[in-house]
Motif scaffolding. Structure first.
Motif, short mmCIF file in Angstrom:
data_model
loop_
_atom_site.label_atom_id
_atom_site.label_comp_id
_atom_site.label_asym_id
_atom_site.label_seq_id
_atom_site.Cartn_x
_atom_site.Cartn_y
_atom_site.Cartn_z
N THR A 4 0.74 -1.12 0.07
CA THR A 4 0.09 0.05 0.11
C THR A 4 0.88 1.22 -0.10
OG1 THR A 4 -1.93 -0.98 1.12
CG2 THR A 4 -1.89 1.22 1.09
N HIS A 6 0.97 4.75 0.53
CA HIS A 6 0.17 5.77 1.37
C HIS A 6 0.88 7.15 0.87
CE1 HIS A 6 -1.16 2.99 4.25
NE2 HIS A 6 0.26 2.32 4.37
N THR A 7 -0.24 8.08 0.19
CA THR A 7 0.22 9.33 -0.50
C THR A 7 -0.51 10.30 0.21
OG1 THR A 7 -1.58 9.71 -2.12
CG2 THR A 7 0.29 8.22 -2.52
N GLY A 10 -4.27 9.97 -0.54
CA GLY A 10 -4.86 8.68 -0.10
C GLY A 10 -3.98 7.53 -0.37
N ASP A 11 -4.34 6.30 -0.26
CA ASP A 11 -3.79 5.11 -0.59
C ASP A 11 -4.03 4.52 -1.73
OD1 ASP A 11 -3.10 5.59 2.26
OD2 ASP A 11 -4.35 3.91 2.99
N LYS A 13 -3.22 0.72 -3.18
CA LYS A 13 -2.81 -0.58 -3.22
C LYS A 13 -2.51 -1.30 -4.53
CE LYS A 13 -3.67 -3.92 0.12
NZ LYS A 13 -4.54 -4.55 0.92
N GLU A 126 -10.35 2.21 -3.75
CA GLU A 126 -9.62 3.25 -2.96
C GLU A 126 -8.43 3.58 -3.57
OE1 GLU A 126 -7.67 4.58 1.42
OE2 GLU A 126 -8.23 2.48 1.11
N GLY A 127 -7.97 2.71 -4.28
CA GLY A 127 -6.42 3.17 -4.99
C GLY A 127 -6.83 3.76 -6.15
N THR A 130 -8.05 7.56 -5.35
CA THR A 130 -6.74 8.09 -5.11
C THR A 130 -6.10 8.51 -6.48
OG1 THR A 130 -6.38 7.32 -3.09
CG2 THR A 130 -4.41 8.28 -4.08
N VAL A 155 5.49 3.42 2.75
CA VAL A 155 4.81 2.09 2.02
C VAL A 155 4.45 1.04 3.07
CG1 VAL A 155 5.24 0.48 0.10
CG2 VAL A 155 5.98 2.92 -0.22
N THR A 156 3.48 0.41 3.10
CA THR A 156 3.35 -0.88 3.62
C THR A 156 3.26 -2.06 2.96
OG1 THR A 156 1.94 0.58 5.29
CG2 THR A 156 1.58 -1.85 5.54
#
Length: 164
Positions: A4, A6-7, A10-11, A13, A126-127, A130, A155-156
């Motif tokens: 993921t 993370h910006t 928003g995120d 993935k 969600e991606g 974003t 980044v996760t």
């Protein structure tokens, strides 16, 4: 494997194609794990085409270093194409010049097939939302976004691509 990104908007993935492009995946995932992308700006956005990032935050947008300290070869696969919004691919300056920079497509770009290594794709709504926010940002003639910089915050990494 997935990550993921993370910006500041928003995120996003991304599923990484580890088996298809192992060297590219190793480079990208190692850069993610070492926090190399943290605070990296999205330095170029071209609506209806792509958004680019991946330079270390302390460097200029021209810097693109791999984990090996030098450029590495392309891993072009006929089955991995620039055929959809959300495709993630290595940015380069020609054959065999991959480093750390990558881009995410806003739209199909078949003219890049055979030239850039596709190594992932955005998964989940969600991606895509974003990505839409990024594409909506005003840009100048060189693709630089107006206003506050859009950056990768961190980044996760996930072992399971479907993990939350």
């Amino acid at each position: 494997m997935s990550v993921t990104i993370h910006t500041t908007l928003g995120d996003i993935k991304v599923e990484i194609f580890c088996e298809s492009v192992p060297k590219t995946a190793e480079n990208f995932l190692a850069l993610c794990a070492s926090s190399a992308y943290n605070d990296s700006p999205f330095h170029r956005s071209i609506p209806n085409f792509m958004i680019q990032t991946g330079s270390p935050s302390s460097a200029t947008p021209k810097v693109s270093n791999s984990i090996w300290g030098s450029d590495f070869e392309d891993e072009i696969r006929p089955s991995l194409r620039h055929n959809a919004r959300g495709i993630v691919s290595m940015a380069n300056k020609g054959p065999g010049t991959n480093g750390s920079q990558f881009f995410i497509l806003y739209a199909p770009a078949p003219h890049l097939d055979g030239k850039n290594t596709v190594f992932g794709h955005v998964i989940g709504d969600e991606g895509m939302r974003t990505l839409a926010k990024m594409e909506e940002r005003e840009v100048d003639k060189k693709g630089r976004m107006a206003g506050e910089a859009v950056k990768i915050e961190r980044v996760t990494m996930h072992a399971n691509p479907i993990a939350a």
